[in-house]
Design an enzyme around this catalytic site. Sequence first.
Site, PDB file in Angstrom:
ATOM      1  N   ARG A  82     -12.363  11.226  26.539  1.00  0.00           N
ATOM      2  CA  ARG A  82     -12.692  11.349  28.195  1.00  0.00           C
ATOM      3  C   ARG A  82     -14.087  11.582  28.225  1.00  0.00           C
ATOM      4  O   ARG A  82     -14.846  12.336  27.474  1.00  0.00           O
ATOM      5  CB  ARG A  82     -11.876  12.491  28.694  1.00  0.00           C
ATOM      6  CG  ARG A  82     -10.477  11.755  29.031  1.00  0.00           C
ATOM      7  CD  ARG A  82      -9.322  12.898  29.720  1.00  0.00           C
ATOM      8  NE  ARG A  82      -9.451  14.071  28.901  1.00  0.00           N
ATOM      9  CZ  ARG A  82     -10.124  15.237  29.086  1.00  0.00           C
ATOM     10  NH1 ARG A  82     -11.029  15.222  30.050  1.00  0.00           N
ATOM     11  NH2 ARG A  82     -10.064  16.270  28.289  1.00  0.00           N
ATOM     12  N   TYR A 210     -10.904   3.764  26.635  1.00  0.00           N
ATOM     13  CA  TYR A 210     -10.560   4.704  25.726  1.00  0.00           C
ATOM     14  C   TYR A 210      -9.436   5.508  26.682  1.00  0.00           C
ATOM     15  O   TYR A 210     -10.092   6.077  27.656  1.00  0.00           O
ATOM     16  CB  TYR A 210     -11.438   5.563  25.095  1.00  0.00           C
ATOM     17  CG  TYR A 210     -10.806   6.643  24.010  1.00  0.00           C
ATOM     18  CD1 TYR A 210     -10.359   6.191  22.833  1.00  0.00           C
ATOM     19  CD2 TYR A 210     -10.369   7.884  24.473  1.00  0.00           C
ATOM     20  CE1 TYR A 210      -9.631   6.932  22.046  1.00  0.00           C
ATOM     21  CE2 TYR A 210      -9.625   8.421  23.721  1.00  0.00           C
ATOM     22  CZ  TYR A 210      -9.325   8.419  22.484  1.00  0.00           C
ATOM     23  OH  TYR A 210      -8.639   9.027  21.654  1.00  0.00           O
ATOM     24  N   LYS A 219      -4.374  10.470  33.408  1.00  0.00           N
ATOM     25  CA  LYS A 219      -5.036  11.675  34.222  1.00  0.00           C
ATOM     26  C   LYS A 219      -5.464  11.222  35.545  1.00  0.00           C
ATOM     27  O   LYS A 219      -5.571  12.071  36.317  1.00  0.00           O
ATOM     28  CB  LYS A 219      -6.241  11.701  33.122  1.00  0.00           C
ATOM     29  CG  LYS A 219      -5.944  12.217  31.576  1.00  0.00           C
ATOM     30  CD  LYS A 219      -4.984  13.323  31.503  1.00  0.00           C
ATOM     31  CE  LYS A 219      -4.448  13.708  30.293  1.00  0.00           C
ATOM     32  NZ  LYS A 219      -4.232  14.826  29.861  1.00  0.00           N
ATOM     33  N   HIS A 239      -1.362  19.501  34.259  1.00  0.00           N
ATOM     34  CA  HIS A 239      -1.220  19.275  32.986  1.00  0.00           C
ATOM     35  C   HIS A 239      -0.321  20.208  32.169  1.00  0.00           C
ATOM     36  O   HIS A 239      -0.959  21.072  31.534  1.00  0.00           O
ATOM     37  CB  HIS A 239      -2.814  19.671  32.601  1.00  0.00           C
ATOM     38  CG  HIS A 239      -3.320  18.861  31.288  1.00  0.00           C
ATOM     39  ND1 HIS A 239      -4.545  19.465  30.637  1.00  0.00           N
ATOM     40  CD2 HIS A 239      -2.909  17.921  30.471  1.00  0.00           C
ATOM     41  CE1 HIS A 239      -4.739  18.837  29.506  1.00  0.00           C
ATOM     42  NE2 HIS A 239      -3.798  17.738  29.531  1.00  0.00           N
ATOM     43  N   SER A 262      -6.941  20.308  26.769  1.00  0.00           N
ATOM     44  CA  SER A 262      -6.554  19.313  26.100  1.00  0.00           C
ATOM     45  C   SER A 262      -6.721  19.397  24.540  1.00  0.00           C
ATOM     46  O   SER A 262      -7.722  20.426  24.362  1.00  0.00           O
ATOM     47  CB  SER A 262      -7.743  18.046  26.331  1.00  0.00           C
ATOM     48  OG  SER A 262      -7.508  17.952  27.769  1.00  0.00           O
ATOM     49  N   CYS A 264      -4.943  21.426  22.653  1.00  0.00           N
ATOM     50  CA  CYS A 264      -4.744  22.809  22.572  1.00  0.00           C
ATOM     51  C   CYS A 264      -3.016  23.148  22.440  1.00  0.00           C
ATOM     52  O   CYS A 264      -2.629  24.459  22.350  1.00  0.00           O
ATOM     53  CB  CYS A 264      -5.253  23.784  23.725  1.00  0.00           C
ATOM     54  SG  CYS A 264      -7.233  23.797  23.593  1.00  0.00           S
ATOM     55  N   GLY A 265      -2.421  22.171  21.923  1.00  0.00           N
ATOM     56  CA  GLY A 265      -1.021  22.235  21.459  1.00  0.00           C
ATOM     57  C   GLY A 265       0.252  21.952  22.243  1.00  0.00           C
ATOM     58  O   GLY A 265       1.272  22.335  22.159  1.00  0.00           O
ATOM     59  N   ASP A 289       2.603  16.380  28.212  1.00  0.00           N
ATOM     60  CA  ASP A 289       1.293  16.284  28.747  1.00  0.00           C
ATOM     61  C   ASP A 289       1.357  16.423  30.413  1.00  0.00           C
ATOM     62  O   ASP A 289       0.350  17.271  30.656  1.00  0.00           O
ATOM     63  CB  ASP A 289       0.692  14.982  28.387  1.00  0.00           C
ATOM     64  CG  ASP A 289      -1.003  15.026  28.716  1.00  0.00           C
ATOM     65  OD1 ASP A 289      -1.469  16.009  28.099  1.00  0.00           O
ATOM     66  OD2 ASP A 289      -1.527  14.184  29.290  1.00  0.00           O
ATOM     67  N   ASN A 379     -10.629  13.011  17.587  1.00  0.00           N
ATOM     68  CA  ASN A 379      -9.704  12.561  18.827  1.00  0.00           C
ATOM     69  C   ASN A 379      -8.793  11.369  18.683  1.00  0.00           C
ATOM     70  O   ASN A 379      -8.873  10.535  19.484  1.00  0.00           O
ATOM     71  CB  ASN A 379     -10.766  12.605  20.097  1.00  0.00           C
ATOM     72  CG  ASN A 379      -9.771  12.644  21.198  1.00  0.00           C
ATOM     73  OD1 ASN A 379      -8.827  13.150  21.507  1.00  0.00           O
ATOM     74  ND2 ASN A 379     -10.274  11.857  22.211  1.00  0.00           N
ATOM     75  N   ARG A 381      -5.800   9.055  18.075  1.00  0.00           N
ATOM     76  CA  ARG A 381      -4.434   9.381  18.802  1.00  0.00           C
ATOM     77  C   ARG A 381      -3.589   8.250  18.299  1.00  0.00           C
ATOM     78  O   ARG A 381      -3.724   7.250  18.028  1.00  0.00           O
ATOM     79  CB  ARG A 381      -4.957   9.296  20.308  1.00  0.00           C
ATOM     80  CG  ARG A 381      -5.838  10.272  20.730  1.00  0.00           C
ATOM     81  CD  ARG A 381      -5.362  11.101  21.985  1.00  0.00           C
ATOM     82  NE  ARG A 381      -6.212  12.171  22.150  1.00  0.00           N
ATOM     83  CZ  ARG A 381      -5.813  13.291  23.012  1.00  0.00           C
ATOM     84  NH1 ARG A 381      -4.362  13.335  23.275  1.00  0.00           N
ATOM     85  NH2 ARG A 381      -6.462  14.229  22.967  1.00  0.00           N
TER      86      ARG A 381
HETATM   87  P1  GTP Z   1      -3.438  16.597  24.728  1.00  0.00           P
HETATM   88  O1  GTP Z   1      -2.925  15.457  24.322  1.00  0.00           O
HETATM   89  O2  GTP Z   1      -5.373  16.348  24.440  1.00  0.00           O
HETATM   90  O3  GTP Z   1      -3.673  16.984  26.313  1.00  0.00           O
HETATM   91  O4  GTP Z   1      -3.463  17.820  23.762  1.00  0.00           O
HETATM   92  P2  GTP Z   1      -2.277  18.694  23.449  1.00  0.00           P
HETATM   93  O5  GTP Z   1      -2.430  20.014  24.211  1.00  0.00           O
HETATM   94  O6  GTP Z   1      -0.838  17.995  23.514  1.00  0.00           O
HETATM   95  O7  GTP Z   1      -2.471  19.222  22.181  1.00  0.00           O
HETATM   96  P3  GTP Z   1      -1.751  18.862  20.528  1.00  0.00           P
HETATM   97  O8  GTP Z   1      -0.302  19.437  20.646  1.00  0.00           O
HETATM   98  O9  GTP Z   1      -1.552  17.425  20.234  1.00  0.00           O
HETATM   99  O10 GTP Z   1      -2.681  19.773  19.592  1.00  0.00           O
HETATM  100  C1  GTP Z   1      -3.967  19.739  19.184  1.00  0.00           C
HETATM  101  C2  GTP Z   1      -4.399  20.432  18.000  1.00  0.00           C
HETATM  102  O11 GTP Z   1      -4.203  21.776  18.146  1.00  0.00           O
HETATM  103  C3  GTP Z   1      -3.851  19.970  16.822  1.00  0.00           C
HETATM  104  O12 GTP Z   1      -4.982  19.560  15.880  1.00  0.00           O
HETATM  105  C4  GTP Z   1      -2.831  20.640  16.442  1.00  0.00           C
HETATM  106  O13 GTP Z   1      -2.587  20.820  14.701  1.00  0.00           O
HETATM  107  C5  GTP Z   1      -3.353  22.054  16.957  1.00  0.00           C
HETATM  108  N1  GTP Z   1      -2.154  23.173  17.127  1.00  0.00           N
HETATM  109  C6  GTP Z   1      -1.312  22.938  17.905  1.00  0.00           C
HETATM  110  N2  GTP Z   1      -0.473  23.689  18.093  1.00  0.00           N
HETATM  111  C7  GTP Z   1      -0.923  24.969  16.999  1.00  0.00           C
HETATM  112  C8  GTP Z   1      -0.609  26.276  16.791  1.00  0.00           C
HETATM  113  O14 GTP Z   1       0.503  26.627  17.297  1.00  0.00           O
HETATM  114  N3  GTP Z   1      -1.512  26.901  16.233  1.00  0.00           N
HETATM  115  C9  GTP Z   1      -2.483  26.306  15.625  1.00  0.00           C
HETATM  116  N4  GTP Z   1      -3.273  27.029  14.974  1.00  0.00           N
HETATM  117  N5  GTP Z   1      -2.962  25.221  16.049  1.00  0.00           N
HETATM  118  C10 GTP Z   1      -2.092  24.396  16.807  1.00  0.00           C
HETATM  119  C1  SPV Z   2      -6.422  14.781  27.424  1.00  0.00           C
HETATM  120  O1  SPV Z   2      -7.588  14.660  26.950  1.00  0.00           O
HETATM  121  O2  SPV Z   2      -6.020  15.749  27.746  1.00  0.00           O
HETATM  122  C2  SPV Z   2      -5.274  13.926  26.694  1.00  0.00           C
HETATM  123  C3  SPV Z   2      -6.003  12.469  26.159  1.00  0.00           C
HETATM  124  O3  SPV Z   2      -4.148  14.208  27.016  1.00  0.00           O
HETATM  125  S1  SPV Z   2      -6.557  11.582  27.629  1.00  0.00           S
HETATM  126  O4  SPV Z   2      -5.448  10.558  27.967  1.00  0.00           O
HETATM  127  O5  SPV Z   2      -7.446  10.943  26.776  1.00  0.00           O
HETATM  128  O6  SPV Z   2      -7.091  12.231  28.512  1.00  0.00           O
HETATM  129 MN    MN Z   3      -3.993  16.075  28.271  1.00  0.00          MN
END
Ligand code: GTP
Ligand code: SPV
Ligand code: MN
Length: 596
Positions: A82, A210, A219, A239, A262, A264-265, A289, A379, A381
């Site tokens: 983004r 993208y 979003k 979010h 984003s 962050c888990g 999400d 990033n 996906r």
């Molecule tokens: P968006 O799709 O961007 O909104 O992200 P999201 O919040 O769904 O993040 P996602 O669950 O895909 O996690 C992103 C990163 O954080 C990955 O590299 C994970 O491995 C890491 N991660 C997720 N949960 C944990 C956790 O509990 N501990 C740690 N140390 N890392 C984590």
């Molecule tokens: C984020 O960035 O929070 C996502 C991926 O979930 S995107 O759809 O590219 O915004």
């Molecule tokens: Mn997101």
Amino acid sequence: MSATEVTTTVGKMSVSNEGLLAWVREMAAMCAPDRVVWVDGSAAEKAALTAQAVAEGVLTPLNPEKRPGCYYARSNPNDVARVEHLTFICTPTKDEAGPTNNWMAPDAAYAKLRGLFTGAMKGRTMYVIPYAMGPIGSPYTKVGVELTDSIYVVLNMGIMTRMGARVIDMLGGSDGWNRGLHSTLDVNPERRFICHFPQDNTIWSVGSGYGGNVLLGKKCLALRIGSYLGRTEGWLAEHMLILGVQGPDDKEPTYVAAAFPSACGKTNLAMMIPPAQLAGWKVWTVGDDIAWMRVGPDGRLWAINPEAGYFGVAPGTSMKSNANAMASIARDTLFTNVALTDDGDVWWEGMEGPVPETLTDWQGRPWKKGSPDKAAHPNSRFTAPMANNPALSPHADDPQGVPISAIIFGGRRSTTVPLVMQSFNWSHGVYLGATMGSETTAAAVGKVGVVRRDPMAMLPFCGYNMGRYFGHWLAMQQRIANPPKIFQVNWFRQGKDGRFLWPGFGDNMRVVKWVIDRAHGRVGAQETPLGWVPKAGHLDLTGLDLSHEQVDAATHIDLDEWREEFALQGEFFKTLGDDMPAVLRLQRELLMARIG
Ligand code: GTP
Ligand code: SPV
Ligand code: MN
């Protein structure tokens, strides 16, 4: 209403919404595509478009024995995330967009982008994608139509949303739909703009191919326009992931919504598998999400996930960290910017097993084990249908959604913020969300690892003035007779050695268990100046290979660190000026008084 026959990839479709037909004609006249093709959402259409994308080199088929129905796409290396600096909220006044958003006057934005869209689709096909955010037929669902010259967008929207003829049927003659226009142009960051016109329920996006820049339902509609509509209509577009958790003695699952910035888990928590010691606990994914939340007739907050698929971060996803995600991407999934193995499968950093000797990296270059460069883009996906998720909640498609008992705010903080805290009440909970800080990630273009305020994980996604958004959250309290309890978590605190103190992933179930036990009033808590925390022994740590010192360090509250944190929060409050609600200012003063 008279019906017009429109052309689809595989035949004809009947459309009677005159406003829609007229708008498509008008946009086509401006963009001048060679042909206009409507999307009907059928399996035959998906097969034909996929074959065409392969023929055009947009998609590469993966090994059908290893990844049946899966394809691979590589984006332009200048277009991998983004672009917050090129994202605009185009309200009549700058004040409505507020100090945290980029703003352009609607007339100026339309004029600028009209210049870019004019003739932009010459030699190309304009696809008309009618899509629904939310279950078909739900009173909470919103309809959008995205016009795009990207076949990749069409195929991704087919996974991420309910799209096609059934949406045209649901829309009927209504005027209540979002007008989305997208062209990849020449994928040049100099000509890349993501513009939102909340007053017109319109989104214009140019110059990117993208993710969140171009899958306009996600979003742009579900969060930026959604949050604007939420304020006007009295609901919340957030979010947030949504998960259901059921203990061995619970008759029903308890539902939790959690906002993390984003990458962050959210996806990981939404699909978490409890550790062996909590094997009696079940977890269901409703969404990973986005959550749309409204007050139900019972006075509780009810949430739907407007999406139908997962656009998830690939790196770090493994059988150990997220087996449900691995199952979700076993078939019928699109992969973007991951690495390829020599036998036609996907690979990324953090996937288990031996690192392959050779790979093709995300830019198509040969890659050798030991190379300092990442094989997959950080990033990169996957786009996977939610139906593939073994943990999918039976309510993921429920038009009424699920009742939320707890809301969690969490950031990525290597210091200061303890593992878990419960707010004293709703307004203090809103304060915790509003002051949330998090270290930046690869999900947006820019420097990674810098702490910034990301209130409620909505900094890049709030479609109006942030201070008024906080005001809306505060005002919701009066409408919610049975409000969820509000918590703050941090899975990312690090020890002096730079390693995460808390094991995270499935072990987060231990924290979520305390959260829902608190939400049901069935476990005690310890009061601190910052909020309620688990009493010694109340976090179930059985079977966890963690020293007392580590647990203490992960849960510790250091008031000196918090004094620094308050200074940073204060700077953020200042940027919001007079729009910051008085209640949050008072919360801040109370806190400062408590920590002295
Ligand atoms: P968006 O799709 O961007 O909104 O992200 P999201 O919040 O769904 O993040 P996602 O669950 O895909 O996690 C992103 C990163 O954080 C990955 O590299 C994970 O491995 C890491 N991660 C997720 N949960 C944990 C956790 O509990 N501990 C740690 N140390 N890392 C984590
Ligand atoms: C984020 O960035 O929070 C996502 C991926 O979930 S995107 O759809 O590219 O915004
Ligand atoms: Mn997101």
